[in-house]
Design an enzyme around this catalytic site. Sequence first.
Site, PDB file in Angstrom:
ATOM      1  N   TYR A 195      -2.061  -3.162 -10.788  1.00 25.30           N
ATOM      2  CA  TYR A 195      -1.446  -4.462  -9.227  1.00 25.30           C
ATOM      3  C   TYR A 195      -2.943  -4.013  -8.674  1.00 25.30           C
ATOM      4  O   TYR A 195      -3.824  -5.082  -8.296  1.00 25.30           O
ATOM      5  CB  TYR A 195      -0.056  -3.983  -9.400  1.00 25.30           C
ATOM      6  CG  TYR A 195       0.886  -3.768 -10.160  1.00 25.30           C
ATOM      7  CD1 TYR A 195       0.508  -4.327 -11.072  1.00 25.30           C
ATOM      8  CD2 TYR A 195       1.992  -3.499  -9.695  1.00 25.30           C
ATOM      9  CE1 TYR A 195       1.580  -4.244 -12.228  1.00 25.30           C
ATOM     10  CE2 TYR A 195       3.141  -3.866 -10.373  1.00 25.30           C
ATOM     11  CZ  TYR A 195       3.134  -4.491 -11.821  1.00 25.30           C
ATOM     12  OH  TYR A 195       3.987  -4.492 -12.897  1.00 25.30           O
ATOM     13  N   SER A 196      -2.880  -3.467  -7.514  1.00 23.21           N
ATOM     14  CA  SER A 196      -3.743  -3.713  -6.527  1.00 23.21           C
ATOM     15  C   SER A 196      -4.857  -3.568  -6.220  1.00 23.21           C
ATOM     16  O   SER A 196      -5.902  -2.813  -7.389  1.00 23.21           O
ATOM     17  CB  SER A 196      -3.619  -2.045  -5.570  1.00 23.21           C
ATOM     18  OG  SER A 196      -2.392  -1.590  -5.430  1.00 23.21           O
ATOM     19  N   GLU A 212       5.186   1.032   6.573  1.00 20.96           N
ATOM     20  CA  GLU A 212       5.164  -0.430   7.765  1.00 20.96           C
ATOM     21  C   GLU A 212       5.775  -1.589   7.298  1.00 20.96           C
ATOM     22  O   GLU A 212       6.405  -2.327   7.539  1.00 20.96           O
ATOM     23  CB  GLU A 212       4.334  -1.187   8.228  1.00 20.96           C
ATOM     24  CG  GLU A 212       3.397  -0.304   9.262  1.00 20.96           C
ATOM     25  CD  GLU A 212       2.813   1.004   8.968  1.00 20.96           C
ATOM     26  OE1 GLU A 212       2.101   1.356   6.999  1.00 20.96           O
ATOM     27  OE2 GLU A 212       2.648   2.074   9.248  1.00 20.96           O
ATOM     28  N   SER A 244       4.083   0.517   1.846  1.00 18.14           N
ATOM     29  CA  SER A 244       3.574   1.158   2.670  1.00 18.14           C
ATOM     30  C   SER A 244       4.794   1.556   4.540  1.00 18.14           C
ATOM     31  O   SER A 244       5.582   0.414   3.332  1.00 18.14           O
ATOM     32  CB  SER A 244       2.950   1.208   4.067  1.00 18.14           C
ATOM     33  OG  SER A 244       2.661  -0.353   4.257  1.00 18.14           O
ATOM     34  N   GLN A 277      -1.504   1.526 -14.151  1.00 14.57           N
ATOM     35  CA  GLN A 277      -0.347   0.449 -13.443  1.00 14.57           C
ATOM     36  C   GLN A 277      -1.739  -0.162 -12.699  1.00 14.57           C
ATOM     37  O   GLN A 277      -2.130   0.290 -11.334  1.00 14.57           O
ATOM     38  CB  GLN A 277       0.705   0.952 -12.172  1.00 14.57           C
ATOM     39  CG  GLN A 277       1.169  -0.704 -12.096  1.00 14.57           C
ATOM     40  CD  GLN A 277       1.869  -0.001 -11.083  1.00 14.57           C
ATOM     41  OE1 GLN A 277       2.138   1.220 -10.543  1.00 14.57           O
ATOM     42  NE2 GLN A 277       2.620  -0.609 -10.069  1.00 14.57           N
ATOM     43  N   SER A 320      -3.771   4.625 -10.670  1.00 17.16           N
ATOM     44  CA  SER A 320      -3.448   6.266 -10.679  1.00 17.16           C
ATOM     45  C   SER A 320      -3.355   6.948 -12.304  1.00 17.16           C
ATOM     46  O   SER A 320      -2.915   5.779 -13.378  1.00 17.16           O
ATOM     47  CB  SER A 320      -1.715   6.597 -10.629  1.00 17.16           C
ATOM     48  OG  SER A 320      -1.570   6.371  -9.035  1.00 17.16           O
ATOM     49  N   GLU A 366      13.806   2.412 -12.739  1.00 13.82           N
ATOM     50  CA  GLU A 366      14.538   3.309 -12.552  1.00 13.82           C
ATOM     51  C   GLU A 366      14.367   3.835 -11.484  1.00 13.82           C
ATOM     52  O   GLU A 366      15.043   5.314 -11.583  1.00 13.82           O
ATOM     53  CB  GLU A 366      13.944   4.345 -13.539  1.00 13.82           C
ATOM     54  CG  GLU A 366      13.830   4.147 -15.370  1.00 13.82           C
ATOM     55  CD  GLU A 366      13.685   5.601 -16.383  1.00 13.82           C
ATOM     56  OE1 GLU A 366      14.329   5.363 -17.352  1.00 13.82           O
ATOM     57  OE2 GLU A 366      13.089   5.963 -15.571  1.00 13.82           O
TER      58      GLU A 366
HETATM   59  C1  LIG Z   1      -0.790   8.357  -4.452  1.00 15.31           C
HETATM   60  C2  LIG Z   1      -0.831   6.573  -4.868  1.00 15.31           C
HETATM   61  C3  LIG Z   1      -0.702   6.344  -5.899  1.00 15.31           C
HETATM   62  C4  LIG Z   1      -0.693   4.737  -6.040  1.00 15.31           C
HETATM   63  N1  LIG Z   1      -1.103   4.505  -7.471  1.00 15.31           N
HETATM   64  C5  LIG Z   1      -1.674   3.173  -8.109  1.00 15.31           C
HETATM   65  C6  LIG Z   1      -1.335   2.294  -9.343  1.00 15.31           C
HETATM   66  O1  LIG Z   1      -1.463   3.474  -9.684  1.00 15.31           O
HETATM   67  N2  LIG Z   1      -1.738   1.473  -9.650  1.00 15.31           N
HETATM   68  C7  LIG Z   1      -2.262   0.481  -8.605  1.00 15.31           C
HETATM   69  O2  LIG Z   1      -2.222  -1.040  -8.451  1.00 15.31           O
HETATM   70  N3  LIG Z   1      -1.913   0.507  -6.628  1.00 15.31           N
HETATM   71  C8  LIG Z   1      -1.319   2.368  -6.891  1.00 15.31           C
HETATM   72  N4  LIG Z   1      -1.592   2.313  -5.310  1.00 15.31           N
HETATM   73  C9  LIG Z   1      -2.233   1.654  -4.351  1.00 15.31           C
HETATM   74  C10 LIG Z   1      -0.591   1.026  -3.624  1.00 15.31           C
HETATM   75  O3  LIG Z   1      -0.011   0.067  -3.779  1.00 15.31           O
HETATM   76  C11 LIG Z   1      -1.475   0.244  -2.500  1.00 15.31           C
HETATM   77  O4  LIG Z   1      -2.214   1.384  -1.373  1.00 15.31           O
HETATM   78  C12 LIG Z   1      -0.861  -0.129  -1.377  1.00 15.31           C
HETATM   79  O5  LIG Z   1      -0.070  -1.219  -1.449  1.00 15.31           O
HETATM   80  C13 LIG Z   1      -0.985  -0.437   0.149  1.00 15.31           C
HETATM   81  O6  LIG Z   1      -1.644  -0.961  -0.299  1.00 15.31           O
HETATM   82  P1  LIG Z   1      -3.168  -1.127   0.385  1.00 15.31           P
HETATM   83  O7  LIG Z   1      -3.619   0.531  -0.167  1.00 15.31           O
HETATM   84  O8  LIG Z   1      -4.013  -2.294  -0.127  1.00 15.31           O
HETATM   85  O9  LIG Z   1      -3.354  -1.389   2.218  1.00 15.31           O
HETATM   86  P2  LIG Z   1      -3.077  -2.257   3.212  1.00 15.31           P
HETATM   87  O10 LIG Z   1      -2.504  -3.446   2.389  1.00 15.31           O
HETATM   88  O11 LIG Z   1      -4.573  -2.366   3.241  1.00 15.31           O
HETATM   89  O12 LIG Z   1      -2.807  -1.680   4.670  1.00 15.31           O
HETATM   90  C14 LIG Z   1      -3.147  -1.380   5.389  1.00 15.31           C
HETATM   91  C15 LIG Z   1      -2.131  -0.806   6.158  1.00 15.31           C
HETATM   92  O13 LIG Z   1      -1.795  -2.143   6.695  1.00 15.31           O
HETATM   93  C16 LIG Z   1      -0.475  -2.368   7.443  1.00 15.31           C
HETATM   94  N5  LIG Z   1       0.230  -3.578   6.599  1.00 15.31           N
HETATM   95  C17 LIG Z   1       0.353  -4.301   6.066  1.00 15.31           C
HETATM   96  N6  LIG Z   1       0.588  -5.680   5.258  1.00 15.31           N
HETATM   97  C18 LIG Z   1       1.305  -5.696   7.262  1.00 15.31           C
HETATM   98  C19 LIG Z   1       1.850  -6.500   7.145  1.00 15.31           C
HETATM   99  N7  LIG Z   1       2.938  -7.877   6.832  1.00 15.31           N
HETATM  100  N8  LIG Z   1       2.894  -5.841   8.021  1.00 15.31           N
HETATM  101  C20 LIG Z   1       2.568  -4.824   9.269  1.00 15.31           C
HETATM  102  N9  LIG Z   1       1.742  -4.138   8.876  1.00 15.31           N
HETATM  103  C21 LIG Z   1       0.602  -4.383   7.751  1.00 15.31           C
HETATM  104  C22 LIG Z   1       0.215  -1.646   6.323  1.00 15.31           C
HETATM  105  O14 LIG Z   1       0.987  -0.296   6.167  1.00 15.31           O
HETATM  106  C23 LIG Z   1      -1.254   0.047   6.305  1.00 15.31           C
HETATM  107  O15 LIG Z   1      -0.879   0.737   7.600  1.00 15.31           O
HETATM  108  C24 LIG Z   1      -0.892   3.664  -4.865  1.00 15.31           C
HETATM  109  C25 LIG Z   1      -1.464   3.955  -3.870  1.00 15.31           C
HETATM  110  C26 LIG Z   1      -1.133   5.777  -2.921  1.00 15.31           C
HETATM  111  C27 LIG Z   1      -1.242   6.041  -2.188  1.00 15.31           C
END
Ligand SMILES: Cc1cc2nc3c(=O)[nH]c(=O)nc-3n(C[C@H](O)[C@H](O)[C@H](O)COP(=O)(O)OP(=O)(O)OC[C@H]3O[C@@H](n4cnc5c(N)ncnc54)[C@H](O)[C@@H]3O)c2cc1C
Length: 404
Positions: free
Chosen positions: A120-121, A378, A376, A118, A153, A236
């Site tokens: 996305y991120s 939050e 997350s 996937q 992932s 799902e």
């Molecule tokens: C095990 C695992 C598997 C994953 N697999 C994939 C994958 O296959 N494909 C993919 O595309 N992505 C994947 N991800 C990524 C995942 O979707 C992102 O890590 C997640 O969306 C958080 O984004 P970030 O890491 O950029 O953190 P950020 O968005 O930068 O967040 C950093 C901190 O700020 C807080 N925060 C951010 N915005 C707000 C807000 N508006 N209000 C309050 N707090 C806030 C967050 O809660 C966090 O504590 C995976 C992540 C994990 C841990």
Amino acid sequence: MDLNYTAEDVIFRKQVRAWLEQNMPRQIRNLDERKAWHRRLYEAGYLGMGWPKEYGGQGARPMEQAIVADEMARAGAPAPTNSLGVGIVGPTIVVHGTDAQKRRYLRKILTAEEMWCQLYSEPNAGSDLAALRTAAEDKGDHFLVNGQKIWTSGGAIADWGLLLARTDPSVAKHKGISCFLMNMRQPGVDVRPLKQITGSSEFCEVFMTNARVEKDNQIGRLGEGWGIAQTTLGYERGGRALARITTYASQYKQLMDAARRLKRNGRPILDDAVTRQKLGRIWTDLEVERYGALRVLTMLERGEHPGAGGSLTKLSYSEFEKRFMELAEEILGPYGQLTDGVPAEYRLEVDTAVGDHGTWAYAFLWSRAGTIYAGSSEIQKNVIGERILGLPKESRADRVGGTR
Ligand SMILES: Cc1cc2nc3c(=O)[nH]c(=O)nc-3n(C[C@H](O)[C@H](O)[C@H](O)COP(=O)(O)OP(=O)(O)OC[C@H]3O[C@@H](n4cnc5c(N)ncnc54)[C@H](O)[C@@H]3O)c2cc1C
């Protein structure tokens, strides 16, 4: 909430249990063996169960899917592979794909002939996914993709990726995103594994430099990517909710056994009143999780959408798992930190399909992940506050980013 199984569900559960007893491999040593196990599950009709029959599914009810997942957890069955293909990509194609796309891709997801990830991120687009910058430029008969993804992932073993990319930078950020199926095995795609705190490398960075996506691999219409990502992420959902509780319950039993066996200050740890209280609290939490899972399942069975209620379950189970694993580390002491040569009685008999397993140390480190992926904690709190409790929306000034 309906707490009773129908007579058919009880019979189905028995059938699944009997099948697992006869077919479950004792051990999975490599990806080929995991793929073979995946195929056996598919041939038995236990994978992609909710998908339409013409594309290899069973058209099964959510309860039947939950029973299979639950029985697998109860038996400690190895997890199948291609989980993003089966859990997210396939359902996205089922709902939004063309007939040609359904015929081309769906069955090979279920047979694990083609592995999926996937995309996305991005480094600056996680919670604020709509800020993504990877661009897909229209070149007439194809798109050219340039940009970077992260936390992908399974990227290193993927043949295909479900991609969100910006196709129109001139409109509001949610509106300029489109969705594609991208071939990962082409020269413009560079996949670099990232080493995680657990020691394994399921995650990858993916760099795309003039990567090509054919026009017939666009999903939905141009600019519809955001809506497609939203509607299918939870397709799902609920299917694994009960199974997760069964897995926790099995881990809890193993932890109780360890607390009886291990001594502190010359006495079994379980004799300590404070530890017993903590274990009691975890058990109570686990029961709350069980009812939460049954609530979601009841809604799905009735054809209702859990909507923002899904955030309650996600927040609750992921934060619970962290508390549970912290207590496990406290009780197990050094045994909770071993990653090699763990004595049999302090191994964790649960297969996760995400790299190393069989150690409490791995499970403890992994327990952080649930509070980050798929939104997350939050972000879940924001959703609960705004959409369930009706609290005021986050102001722009408070905002770190948009939300997934
Ligand atoms: C095990 C695992 C598997 C994953 N697999 C994939 C994958 O296959 N494909 C993919 O595309 N992505 C994947 N991800 C990524 C995942 O979707 C992102 O890590 C997640 O969306 C958080 O984004 P970030 O890491 O950029 O953190 P950020 O968005 O930068 O967040 C950093 C901190 O700020 C807080 N925060 C951010 N915005 C707000 C807000 N508006 N209000 C309050 N707090 C806030 C967050 O809660 C966090 O504590 C995976 C992540 C994990 C841990």
